[in-house]
Design a protein around this motif. Structure first.
Motif, PDB file in Angstrom:
ATOM      1  N   ILE A   1      24.168  -1.926 -39.086  1.00 50.32           N
ATOM      2  CA  ILE A   1      25.271  -2.855 -38.856  1.00 50.32           C
ATOM      3  C   ILE A   1      25.661  -3.494 -40.182  1.00 50.32           C
ATOM      4  CG2 ILE A   1      26.011  -4.996 -37.716  1.00 50.32           C
ATOM      5  CD1 ILE A   1      24.094  -4.347 -35.437  1.00 50.32           C
ATOM      6  N   LEU A   2      26.959  -3.485 -40.476  1.00 51.48           N
ATOM      7  CA  LEU A   2      27.483  -4.175 -41.653  1.00 51.48           C
ATOM      8  C   LEU A   2      27.958  -5.548 -41.196  1.00 51.48           C
ATOM      9  CD1 LEU A   2      27.981  -3.625 -44.703  1.00 51.48           C
ATOM     10  CD2 LEU A   2      30.351  -3.111 -44.089  1.00 51.48           C
ATOM     11  N   ALA A   3      27.229  -6.582 -41.568  1.00 49.28           N
ATOM     12  CA  ALA A   3      27.481  -7.945 -41.095  1.00 49.28           C
ATOM     13  C   ALA A   3      28.483  -8.638 -42.010  1.00 49.28           C
ATOM     14  CB  ALA A   3      26.174  -8.739 -41.046  1.00 49.28           C
ATOM     15  N   LEU A   4      29.654  -8.966 -41.450  1.00 53.79           N
ATOM     16  CA  LEU A   4      30.746  -9.543 -42.224  1.00 53.79           C
ATOM     17  C   LEU A   4      31.214 -10.857 -41.607  1.00 53.79           C
ATOM     18  CD1 LEU A   4      32.760  -6.217 -42.490  1.00 53.79           C
ATOM     19  CD2 LEU A   4      31.299  -7.193 -44.275  1.00 53.79           C
ATOM     20  N   ARG A   5      31.722 -11.719 -42.441  1.00 57.80           N
ATOM     21  CA  ARG A   5      32.301 -12.956 -41.914  1.00 57.80           C
ATOM     22  C   ARG A   5      33.581 -12.663 -41.148  1.00 57.80           C
ATOM     23  NH1 ARG A   5      35.600 -17.256 -45.411  1.00 57.80           N
ATOM     24  NH2 ARG A   5      37.108 -15.613 -44.985  1.00 57.80           N
ATOM     25  N   GLY A   6      34.468 -11.883 -41.751  1.00 59.67           N
ATOM     26  CA  GLY A   6      35.765 -11.617 -41.144  1.00 59.67           C
ATOM     27  C   GLY A   6      36.796 -12.612 -41.638  1.00 59.67           C
ATOM     28  N   ASP A   7      38.052 -12.294 -41.402  1.00 56.68           N
ATOM     29  CA  ASP A   7      39.146 -13.152 -41.858  1.00 56.68           C
ATOM     30  C   ASP A   7      39.319 -14.360 -40.948  1.00 56.68           C
ATOM     31  OD1 ASP A   7      39.708 -11.377 -43.914  1.00 56.68           O
ATOM     32  OD2 ASP A   7      41.069 -10.190 -42.657  1.00 56.68           O
ATOM     33  N   GLU A   8      39.669 -15.476 -41.555  1.00 55.71           N
ATOM     34  CA  GLU A   8      39.992 -16.659 -40.772  1.00 55.71           C
ATOM     35  C   GLU A   8      41.287 -16.398 -39.986  1.00 55.71           C
ATOM     36  OE1 GLU A   8      38.177 -19.200 -40.430  1.00 55.71           O
ATOM     37  OE2 GLU A   8      36.830 -19.281 -42.157  1.00 55.71           O
ATOM     38  N   PRO A   9      41.463 -17.058 -38.825  1.00 58.11           N
ATOM     39  CA  PRO A   9      42.695 -16.860 -38.050  1.00 58.11           C
ATOM     40  C   PRO A   9      43.937 -17.132 -38.893  1.00 58.11           C
ATOM     41  CG  PRO A   9      41.092 -18.110 -36.785  1.00 58.11           C
ATOM     42  CD  PRO A   9      40.534 -17.990 -38.174  1.00 58.11           C
ATOM     43  N   LYS A  10      44.907 -16.207 -38.836  1.00 57.22           N
ATOM     44  CA  LYS A  10      46.106 -16.342 -39.655  1.00 57.22           C
ATOM     45  C   LYS A  10      46.996 -17.493 -39.209  1.00 57.22           C
ATOM     46  CE  LYS A  10      46.273 -11.483 -41.047  1.00 57.22           C
ATOM     47  NZ  LYS A  10      47.047 -10.226 -41.034  1.00 57.22           N
ATOM     48  N   ASP A  11      46.860 -17.899 -37.947  1.00 58.00           N
ATOM     49  CA  ASP A  11      47.694 -18.991 -37.455  1.00 58.00           C
ATOM     50  C   ASP A  11      47.122 -20.357 -37.786  1.00 58.00           C
ATOM     51  OD1 ASP A  11      45.523 -19.091 -35.785  1.00 58.00           O
ATOM     52  OD2 ASP A  11      46.620 -18.637 -33.937  1.00 58.00           O
ATOM     53  N   GLY A  12      45.980 -20.369 -38.474  1.00 55.46           N
ATOM     54  CA  GLY A  12      45.370 -21.633 -38.873  1.00 55.46           C
ATOM     55  C   GLY A  12      44.652 -22.356 -37.750  1.00 55.46           C
ATOM     56  N   ALA A  13      44.526 -21.700 -36.598  1.00 53.62           N
ATOM     57  CA  ALA A  13      43.858 -22.330 -35.457  1.00 53.62           C
ATOM     58  C   ALA A  13      42.382 -22.537 -35.759  1.00 53.62           C
ATOM     59  CB  ALA A  13      44.028 -21.466 -34.214  1.00 53.62           C
ATOM     60  N   ALA A  14      41.851 -23.624 -35.200  1.00 55.94           N
ATOM     61  CA  ALA A  14      40.437 -23.921 -35.384  1.00 55.94           C
ATOM     62  C   ALA A  14      39.597 -22.913 -34.606  1.00 55.94           C
ATOM     63  CB  ALA A  14      40.132 -25.333 -34.900  1.00 55.94           C
ATOM     64  N   PRO A  15      38.471 -22.472 -35.163  1.00 55.98           N
ATOM     65  CA  PRO A  15      37.612 -21.530 -34.439  1.00 55.98           C
ATOM     66  C   PRO A  15      37.064 -22.154 -33.166  1.00 55.98           C
ATOM     67  CG  PRO A  15      36.512 -22.365 -36.398  1.00 55.98           C
ATOM     68  CD  PRO A  15      37.917 -22.842 -36.471  1.00 55.98           C
ATOM     69  N   ALA A  16      36.728 -21.305 -32.230  1.00 59.52           N
ATOM     70  CA  ALA A  16      36.181 -21.793 -30.960  1.00 59.52           C
ATOM     71  C   ALA A  16      34.912 -22.593 -31.206  1.00 59.52           C
ATOM     72  CB  ALA A  16      35.906 -20.625 -30.031  1.00 59.52           C
ATOM     73  N   SER A  17      34.706 -23.583 -30.365  1.00 61.82           N
ATOM     74  CA  SER A  17      33.530 -24.438 -30.499  1.00 61.82           C
ATOM     75  C   SER A  17      32.256 -23.596 -30.415  1.00 61.82           C
ATOM     76  CB  SER A  17      33.530 -25.497 -29.391  1.00 61.82           C
ATOM     77  OG  SER A  17      32.362 -26.283 -29.457  1.00 61.82           O
ATOM     78  N   GLY A  18      31.364 -23.790 -31.381  1.00 60.77           N
ATOM     79  CA  GLY A  18      30.088 -23.078 -31.373  1.00 60.77           C
ATOM     80  C   GLY A  18      30.136 -21.699 -31.984  1.00 60.77           C
ATOM     81  N   SER A  19      31.306 -21.257 -32.471  1.00 63.15           N
ATOM     82  CA  SER A  19      31.401 -19.917 -33.055  1.00 63.15           C
ATOM     83  C   SER A  19      30.744 -19.891 -34.430  1.00 63.15           C
ATOM     84  CB  SER A  19      32.853 -19.474 -33.155  1.00 63.15           C
ATOM     85  OG  SER A  19      33.590 -20.349 -34.004  1.00 63.15           O
ATOM     86  N   LEU A  20      30.284 -18.704 -34.824  1.00 63.01           N
ATOM     87  CA  LEU A  20      29.660 -18.552 -36.133  1.00 63.01           C
ATOM     88  C   LEU A  20      30.720 -18.585 -37.231  1.00 63.01           C
ATOM     89  CD1 LEU A  20      26.914 -15.829 -35.546  1.00 63.01           C
ATOM     90  CD2 LEU A  20      26.811 -18.297 -35.199  1.00 63.01           C
ATOM     91  N   ARG A  21      30.306 -18.996 -38.421  1.00 61.79           N
ATOM     92  CA  ARG A  21      31.276 -19.151 -39.511  1.00 61.79           C
ATOM     93  C   ARG A  21      30.986 -18.261 -40.706  1.00 61.79           C
ATOM     94  NH1 ARG A  21      32.108 -25.141 -41.254  1.00 61.79           N
ATOM     95  NH2 ARG A  21      33.797 -24.086 -42.367  1.00 61.79           N
ATOM     96  N   TYR A  22      29.724 -17.837 -40.864  1.00 65.80           N
ATOM     97  CA  TYR A  22      29.367 -17.114 -42.074  1.00 65.80           C
ATOM     98  C   TYR A  22      28.576 -15.845 -41.760  1.00 65.80           C
ATOM     99  CZ  TYR A  22      30.549 -21.652 -44.092  1.00 65.80           C
ATOM    100  OH  TYR A  22      31.195 -22.801 -44.431  1.00 65.80           O
ATOM    101  N   ALA A  23      28.670 -14.875 -42.665  1.00 60.35           N
ATOM    102  CA  ALA A  23      27.922 -13.628 -42.501  1.00 60.35           C
ATOM    103  C   ALA A  23      26.423 -13.889 -42.458  1.00 60.35           C
ATOM    104  CB  ALA A  23      28.255 -12.667 -43.646  1.00 60.35           C
ATOM    105  N   GLN A  24      25.971 -14.895 -43.184  1.00 64.77           N
ATOM    106  CA  GLN A  24      24.557 -15.223 -43.187  1.00 64.77           C
ATOM    107  C   GLN A  24      24.069 -15.558 -41.776  1.00 64.77           C
ATOM    108  OE1 GLN A  24      23.606 -18.401 -45.901  1.00 64.77           O
ATOM    109  NE2 GLN A  24      21.448 -18.501 -45.271  1.00 64.77           N
ATOM    110  N   ASP A  25      24.895 -16.289 -41.010  1.00 66.96           N
ATOM    111  CA  ASP A  25      24.526 -16.610 -39.638  1.00 66.96           C
ATOM    112  C   ASP A  25      24.443 -15.349 -38.780  1.00 66.96           C
ATOM    113  OD1 ASP A  25      24.665 -19.353 -40.283  1.00 66.96           O
ATOM    114  OD2 ASP A  25      26.824 -19.375 -39.912  1.00 66.96           O
ATOM    115  N   LEU A  26      25.364 -14.412 -39.013  1.00 64.56           N
ATOM    116  CA  LEU A  26      25.388 -13.177 -38.246  1.00 64.56           C
ATOM    117  C   LEU A  26      24.150 -12.336 -38.539  1.00 64.56           C
ATOM    118  CD1 LEU A  26      26.759 -11.193 -36.344  1.00 64.56           C
ATOM    119  CD2 LEU A  26      28.168 -10.408 -38.264  1.00 64.56           C
ATOM    120  N   ILE A  27      23.734 -12.282 -39.793  1.00 64.00           N
ATOM    121  CA  ILE A  27      22.523 -11.542 -40.153  1.00 64.00           C
ATOM    122  C   ILE A  27      21.324 -12.083 -39.372  1.00 64.00           C
ATOM    123  CG2 ILE A  27      20.919 -10.977 -42.022  1.00 64.00           C
ATOM    124  CD1 ILE A  27      23.362 -11.394 -43.934  1.00 64.00           C
ATOM    125  N   GLU A  28      21.197 -13.410 -39.351  1.00 62.58           N
ATOM    126  CA  GLU A  28      20.070 -14.021 -38.647  1.00 62.58           C
ATOM    127  C   GLU A  28      20.129 -13.737 -37.150  1.00 62.58           C
ATOM    128  OE1 GLU A  28      20.160 -18.111 -39.809  1.00 62.58           O
ATOM    129  OE2 GLU A  28      19.714 -17.665 -41.929  1.00 62.58           O
TER     130      GLU A  28
END
Length: 322
Positions: free
Chosen positions: A110-137
């Motif tokens: 698995i290639l663990a990536l952060r991904g692009d922030e929403p283009k509409d500037g919307a706030a991420p869903a509550s409790g969503s991960l923000r960084y690739a480091q979190d995804l690795i863990e």
């Protein structure tokens, strides 16, 4: 003084390893694109790469298509898929389910990536991960819960590395610190984003090793044959392509000449990375095989010897597909 260990007494155990070879594919967007992609897959499979990565749209926008492609690669080819996974906009529960689904179909990379922030500037869903480091863990937690099921193949986790400053980073030193943090969280290897200048990979390796990064850093190389694509990728990466190459591509009389110029430039870039100690080459194919194979032909990579049974299986698949 203690005597040397058995490993230290056998210096030939540390001989140079074969160079890894891999390609990037993305899920098709139409039936016509799917047909073309499977032609490309057949051609790339004949080179017996170590794995092929399959991209994943922002916030999982093409999740079903990506998983379908991965499943077909496992069931119908000899290729080993490396599944991209992004975390922005997804909760740990959602991502754990996706990771489990990938492992269930046979994915072991698995290639663990952060991904692009929403283009509409919307706030991420509550409790969503923000960084690739979190995804690795998170991947490592899911892996730990399934350790008995994975005795025949643990999960290899890859991450992105940046030969030039990430567009959102304050400086290149910060990028290396982020890479080091990913390593500490459990990353096994890194693949670089595209770069256009031969010294950029070597510079990244020097900075990373000085900071304590020990995982393999594989250069990601794109065939530099399309003026439009090189321009666009330069904009996305935030780095200007070599102006001399751009001038030569623009001045080429036809596509054949443009392809010859671009392939030669790509081979020079890949060879510079190999000279700097690159453990492999990852080719961004854009779902097209011709230029990627031209580059590979001219690189003459030292590849591992494969069992005759595996090579026979590849040959049989080529016959069936023709």
């Amino acid at each position: 003084m203690s005597p040397p260990s058995l490993i230290e007494a056998h210096s030939n155990l540390s001989e140079t390893a074969p160079v890894a070879l891999s390609y990037e594919l993305f899920p098709p967007r139409s039936p016509a694109a799917a047909e073309s992609l499977w032609t490309t897959i057949g051609e790339l499979e004949s080179t017996d790469p170590d794995y092929v990565s399959v991209t994943y749209g922002a916030s999982g926008s093409n999740r079903d298509t990506a998983v379908e492609l991965i499943n077909r690669l496992i069931l119908e080819t000899t290729l080993r898929p490396l599944a991209h996974l992004t975390c922005v906009g997804n909760t740990p529960e959602e991502l754990a389910g996706i990771i489990g689904e990938l492992l269930d179909v046979g994915v072991r990379g698995i290639l663990a990536l952060r991904g692009d922030e929403p283009k509409d500037g919307a706030a991420p869903a509550s409790g969503s991960l923000r960084y690739a480091q979190d995804l690795i863990e998170l991947i490592r937690r899911v892996e730990q819960r399934r350790s008995a099921l994975l005795c025949a193949g643990k999960v290899a986790v890859g991450v992105a590395a940046y030969p030039t400053r990430h567009p959102e980073s304050p400086n290149e030193a910060h990028d290396v610190e982020v890479l080091l943090a990913k390593q500490r969280s459990g990353a096994d290897f890194a693949i670089t984003q595209v770069f256009f200048h031969s010294e950029q990979y070597a510079d990244l390796m020097t900075r990373a090793r000085r900071a304590g990064v020990t995982i393999p850093i594989i250069p990601g190389v794109m065939p530099l044959t399309s003026l439009r694509r090189v321009t666009r990728l330069g904009e996305l990466a935030g780095v200007a392509p070599d102006p001399r190459l751009m001038e030569r591509l623009a001045a080429a009389d036809n596509d054949i000449e443009r392809r010859r110029i671009g392939v030669a430039a790509t081979v020079d870039l890949a060879n510079a990375a190999l000279d700097a100690g690159a453990p492999g080459i990852h080719l961004y194919t854009f779902n097209e095989h011709a230029c990627a194979l031209d580059v590979l032909d001219k690189l003459a990579l030292p590849r591992p010897a494969r069992p005759a049974s595996r090579l026979s299986a590849i040959a049989r698949r080529q016959v069936l597909a023709s």
